[in-house]
Design a protein around this motif. Structure first.
Motif, PDB file in Angstrom:
ATOM      1  N   SER A  18       0.810  -1.219   0.000  1.00 60.67           N
ATOM      2  CA  SER A  18       0.000   0.000   0.000  1.00 60.67           C
ATOM      3  C   SER A  18       0.842   1.267   0.000  1.00 60.67           C
ATOM      4  CB  SER A  18      -0.938   0.009   1.217  1.00 60.67           C
ATOM      5  OG  SER A  18      -1.692   1.197   1.247  1.00 60.67           O
ATOM      6  N   ASP A  19       1.886   1.278   0.815  1.00 60.48           N
ATOM      7  CA  ASP A  19       2.713   2.482   0.903  1.00 60.48           C
ATOM      8  C   ASP A  19       3.444   2.741  -0.417  1.00 60.48           C
ATOM      9  OD1 ASP A  19       3.785   4.660   2.609  1.00 60.48           O
ATOM     10  OD2 ASP A  19       5.693   3.670   2.192  1.00 60.48           O
ATOM     11  N   VAL A  20       3.931   1.681  -1.036  1.00 56.61           N
ATOM     12  CA  VAL A  20       4.609   1.834  -2.330  1.00 56.61           C
ATOM     13  C   VAL A  20       3.635   2.350  -3.375  1.00 56.61           C
ATOM     14  CG1 VAL A  20       5.796   0.608  -4.192  1.00 56.61           C
ATOM     15  CG2 VAL A  20       6.269   0.027  -1.808  1.00 56.61           C
ATOM     16  N   TRP A  21       2.454   1.721  -3.453  1.00 58.00           N
ATOM     17  CA  TRP A  21       1.467   2.129  -4.442  1.00 58.00           C
ATOM     18  C   TRP A  21       1.044   3.585  -4.260  1.00 58.00           C
ATOM     19  CZ3 TRP A  21      -2.056  -2.759  -3.583  1.00 58.00           C
ATOM     20  CH2 TRP A  21      -1.457  -3.863  -4.205  1.00 58.00           C
ATOM     21  N   SER A  22       0.848   3.989  -3.022  1.00 62.19           N
ATOM     22  CA  SER A  22       0.290   5.315  -2.749  1.00 62.19           C
ATOM     23  C   SER A  22       1.327   6.427  -2.794  1.00 62.19           C
ATOM     24  CB  SER A  22      -0.397   5.322  -1.376  1.00 62.19           C
ATOM     25  OG  SER A  22      -1.445   4.383  -1.321  1.00 62.19           O
ATOM     26  N   ASN A  23       2.552   6.142  -2.357  1.00 61.07           N
ATOM     27  CA  ASN A  23       3.505   7.223  -2.110  1.00 61.07           C
ATOM     28  C   ASN A  23       4.778   7.194  -2.941  1.00 61.07           C
ATOM     29  OD1 ASN A  23       1.849   8.188   0.058  1.00 61.07           O
ATOM     30  ND2 ASN A  23       2.681   6.548   1.348  1.00 61.07           N
ATOM     31  N   GLU A  24       5.109   6.048  -3.536  1.00 56.84           N
ATOM     32  CA  GLU A  24       6.423   5.949  -4.158  1.00 56.84           C
ATOM     33  C   GLU A  24       6.404   5.597  -5.646  1.00 56.84           C
ATOM     34  OE1 GLU A  24       9.255   3.636  -1.858  1.00 56.84           O
ATOM     35  OE2 GLU A  24       7.962   3.781  -0.103  1.00 56.84           O
ATOM     36  N   PHE A  29       7.654   5.937 -11.977  1.00 55.83           N
ATOM     37  CA  PHE A  29       7.158   6.002 -13.347  1.00 55.83           C
ATOM     38  C   PHE A  29       7.384   7.379 -13.971  1.00 55.83           C
ATOM     39  CE2 PHE A  29       4.892   2.074 -12.284  1.00 55.83           C
ATOM     40  CZ  PHE A  29       5.124   1.358 -13.450  1.00 55.83           C
ATOM     41  N   ALA A  30       7.451   8.412 -13.153  1.00 56.14           N
ATOM     42  CA  ALA A  30       7.780   9.736 -13.680  1.00 56.14           C
ATOM     43  C   ALA A  30       9.169   9.728 -14.301  1.00 56.14           C
ATOM     44  CB  ALA A  30       7.699  10.784 -12.568  1.00 56.14           C
ATOM     45  N   ASP A  31      10.090   9.011 -13.663  1.00 60.26           N
ATOM     46  CA  ASP A  31      11.443   8.896 -14.220  1.00 60.26           C
ATOM     47  C   ASP A  31      11.472   7.957 -15.418  1.00 60.26           C
ATOM     48  OD1 ASP A  31      14.493   8.900 -14.119  1.00 60.26           O
ATOM     49  OD2 ASP A  31      14.038   6.792 -13.782  1.00 60.26           O
ATOM     50  N   ILE A  32      10.737   6.851 -15.324  1.00 61.91           N
ATOM     51  CA  ILE A  32      10.759   5.837 -16.373  1.00 61.91           C
ATOM     52  C   ILE A  32      10.136   6.334 -17.675  1.00 61.91           C
ATOM     53  CG2 ILE A  32       9.780   3.576 -17.003  1.00 61.91           C
ATOM     54  CD1 ILE A  32      10.049   2.797 -14.038  1.00 61.91           C
ATOM     55  N   ALA A  33       9.235   7.316 -17.584  1.00 63.18           N
ATOM     56  CA  ALA A  33       8.442   7.733 -18.745  1.00 63.18           C
ATOM     57  C   ALA A  33       9.275   8.003 -19.984  1.00 63.18           C
ATOM     58  CB  ALA A  33       7.618   8.974 -18.384  1.00 63.18           C
ATOM     59  N   ARG A  34      10.401   8.670 -19.812  1.00 59.53           N
ATOM     60  CA  ARG A  34      11.192   9.100 -20.970  1.00 59.53           C
ATOM     61  C   ARG A  34      11.837   7.933 -21.712  1.00 59.53           C
ATOM     62  NH1 ARG A  34      16.593   9.330 -19.084  1.00 59.53           N
ATOM     63  NH2 ARG A  34      16.715   9.088 -16.813  1.00 59.53           N
ATOM     64  N   TYR A  35      11.994   6.789 -21.047  1.00 59.52           N
ATOM     65  CA  TYR A  35      12.606   5.647 -21.728  1.00 59.52           C
ATOM     66  C   TYR A  35      11.799   4.361 -21.532  1.00 59.52           C
ATOM     67  CZ  TYR A  35      14.497   4.984 -16.978  1.00 59.52           C
ATOM     68  OH  TYR A  35      14.623   4.851 -15.626  1.00 59.52           O
ATOM     69  N   TYR A  36      10.526   4.499 -21.160  1.00 57.20           N
ATOM     70  CA  TYR A  36       9.698   3.346 -20.814  1.00 57.20           C
ATOM     71  C   TYR A  36       9.615   2.333 -21.957  1.00 57.20           C
ATOM     72  CZ  TYR A  36       5.529   0.700 -19.450  1.00 57.20           C
ATOM     73  OH  TYR A  36       4.641  -0.304 -19.147  1.00 57.20           O
ATOM     74  N   MET A  93      -6.450   6.777 -19.561  1.00 57.51           N
ATOM     75  CA  MET A  93      -6.353   7.241 -18.182  1.00 57.51           C
ATOM     76  C   MET A  93      -5.125   6.636 -17.522  1.00 57.51           C
ATOM     77  SD  MET A  93      -9.160   7.438 -15.148  1.00 57.51           S
ATOM     78  CE  MET A  93      -8.676   8.150 -13.553  1.00 57.51           C
ATOM     79  N   ASP A  94      -4.390   7.489 -16.818  1.00 56.67           N
ATOM     80  CA  ASP A  94      -3.192   7.055 -16.119  1.00 56.67           C
ATOM     81  C   ASP A  94      -2.939   8.030 -14.974  1.00 56.67           C
ATOM     82  OD1 ASP A  94      -0.661   5.077 -17.102  1.00 56.67           O
ATOM     83  OD2 ASP A  94      -0.139   6.597 -15.622  1.00 56.67           O
ATOM     84  N   ARG A  95      -2.328   7.560 -13.900  1.00 56.27           N
ATOM     85  CA  ARG A  95      -2.029   8.447 -12.774  1.00 56.27           C
ATOM     86  C   ARG A  95      -0.772   9.272 -13.024  1.00 56.27           C
ATOM     87  NH1 ARG A  95      -0.174   5.262  -7.420  1.00 56.27           N
ATOM     88  NH2 ARG A  95       0.160   7.414  -6.780  1.00 56.27           N
ATOM     89  N   SER A  96       0.038   8.880 -13.999  1.00 54.16           N
ATOM     90  CA  SER A  96       1.309   9.555 -14.260  1.00 54.16           C
ATOM     91  C   SER A  96       1.165  10.575 -15.377  1.00 54.16           C
ATOM     92  CB  SER A  96       2.393   8.536 -14.616  1.00 54.16           C
ATOM     93  OG  SER A  96       3.569   9.194 -15.044  1.00 54.16           O
ATOM     94  N   PRO A 198      17.935   6.650  -9.263  1.00 61.04           N
ATOM     95  CA  PRO A 198      17.751   5.888  -8.018  1.00 61.04           C
ATOM     96  C   PRO A 198      16.287   5.636  -7.693  1.00 61.04           C
ATOM     97  CG  PRO A 198      19.456   7.534  -7.734  1.00 61.04           C
ATOM     98  CD  PRO A 198      18.849   7.789  -9.090  1.00 61.04           C
ATOM     99  N   ALA A 199      15.401   6.578  -8.055  1.00 57.45           N
ATOM    100  CA  ALA A 199      13.973   6.415  -7.763  1.00 57.45           C
ATOM    101  C   ALA A 199      13.402   5.197  -8.456  1.00 57.45           C
ATOM    102  CB  ALA A 199      13.202   7.670  -8.198  1.00 57.45           C
ATOM    103  N   ALA A 200      13.892   4.896  -9.658  1.00 57.25           N
ATOM    104  CA  ALA A 200      13.412   3.730 -10.394  1.00 57.25           C
ATOM    105  C   ALA A 200      14.185   2.474 -10.030  1.00 57.25           C
ATOM    106  CB  ALA A 200      13.505   3.989 -11.892  1.00 57.25           C
TER     107      ALA A 200
END
Length: 253
Positions: A18-24, A29-36, A93-96, A198-200
């Motif tokens: 839950s904590d990972v899903w909600s807060n981290e 994915f914000a970092d991953i977006a550019r090379y996803y 629809m996406d949260r990112s 590091p975030a990813a």
């Protein structure tokens, strides 16, 4: 270790992640977006586009239909649908916001219009009985599955189709252990090649843990039926490592 029983699986997943899903996860994915898309192709040993094509072969669409792609990411599904049927009314629809920014750029570059909504897919901001088709690919491991599937059932029109694809937990323990060993290796290699932040990078173990508490193809079929879907079918590849589910909202209550 065997996963918890099906009846308590969601509660265990919620407690664990839950904590990972909600807060981290959103930061990752914000970092991953550019090379996803590139990272997926590397991690899948060049088979990512093949998986997309296989998934698209399961999707039933007709001209002028209204389609929702949940957890749309970089809009690979929406673009593939519009290439196949340009008259579709496609919503994503996406949260990112970062993932959808890349997705909108990808769609616009090809002359396609995809209507984007940023928000939590556990509460879809659409009316009941609104879409002919809903798709969801490679994201359910990071979601409260029963909540999202219930929302998808709500927004589908009676007789509407839900098409789902994701990495799954293989039923065979030998296949499962080999699968996890491969994933650990390829995640390390991919993060090195694409230069993950590091975030990813710190989420590599999470991806394995989330999969280990996820569903087999058969279990996910049971969940879909329990929630009220009918005509549930599934095709798998690589001994159940990836599954392609199809389900229908009943035409009458």
């Amino acid at each position: 270790m065997a996963p918890p029983p099906l009846a308590s699986r969601e509660a265990v997943r919620e407690e664990r992640f839950s904590d990972v899903w909600s807060n981290e996860l959103n930061d990752a994915f914000a970092d991953i977006a550019r090379y996803y898309d590139r990272a997926n192709e590397i991690a899948a040993l060049g088979l990512w586009s093949t998986f997309l094509k296989r998934f698209m072969q399961t999707v039933d669409i007709k001209p002028q239909q209204k389609v929702l792609d949940v957890c749309a990411g970089t809009n690979a599904i929406g673009i593939a649908l519009l290439k196949r049927e340009p008259t579709l009314d496609v919503h994503a629809m996406d949260r990112s916001a970062e993932m959808q920014t890349v997705g909108q750029q990808n769609a616009t570059a090809l002359g396609f219009q995809i209507k984007s909504t940023i928000g939590d897919v556990h509460t879809l901001p659409f009316p009941d009985n609104h879409f002919d088709v809903v798709t969801l690919q490679f994201a359910s491991r990071h979601l409260r599955v029963r909540e999202v599937f219930t929302e998808i059932l709500r927004v589908l029109k009676p007789g509407g189709h839900f098409h789902h694809s994701d990495m799954l937990r293989p039923r065979n323990p030998i296949v499962k252990n080999l699968y996890y060993a491969y994933l650990k290796t390829c995640l390390n290699f991919t993060s090195l090649i694409v230069g993950s932040s590091p975030a990813a990078t710190k989420f590599k173990q999470y991806f394995i843990d989330a999969l280990d508490l996820f569903y087999t193809a058969e279990e996910l079929s049971i969940v879909l039926r329990e929630l009220g879907f009918v005509e549930v079918t599934v095709d798998t590849v690589f001994h159940g490592m990836i599954g392609f589910h199809r389900a229908v909202k009943p035409a009458t209550p």
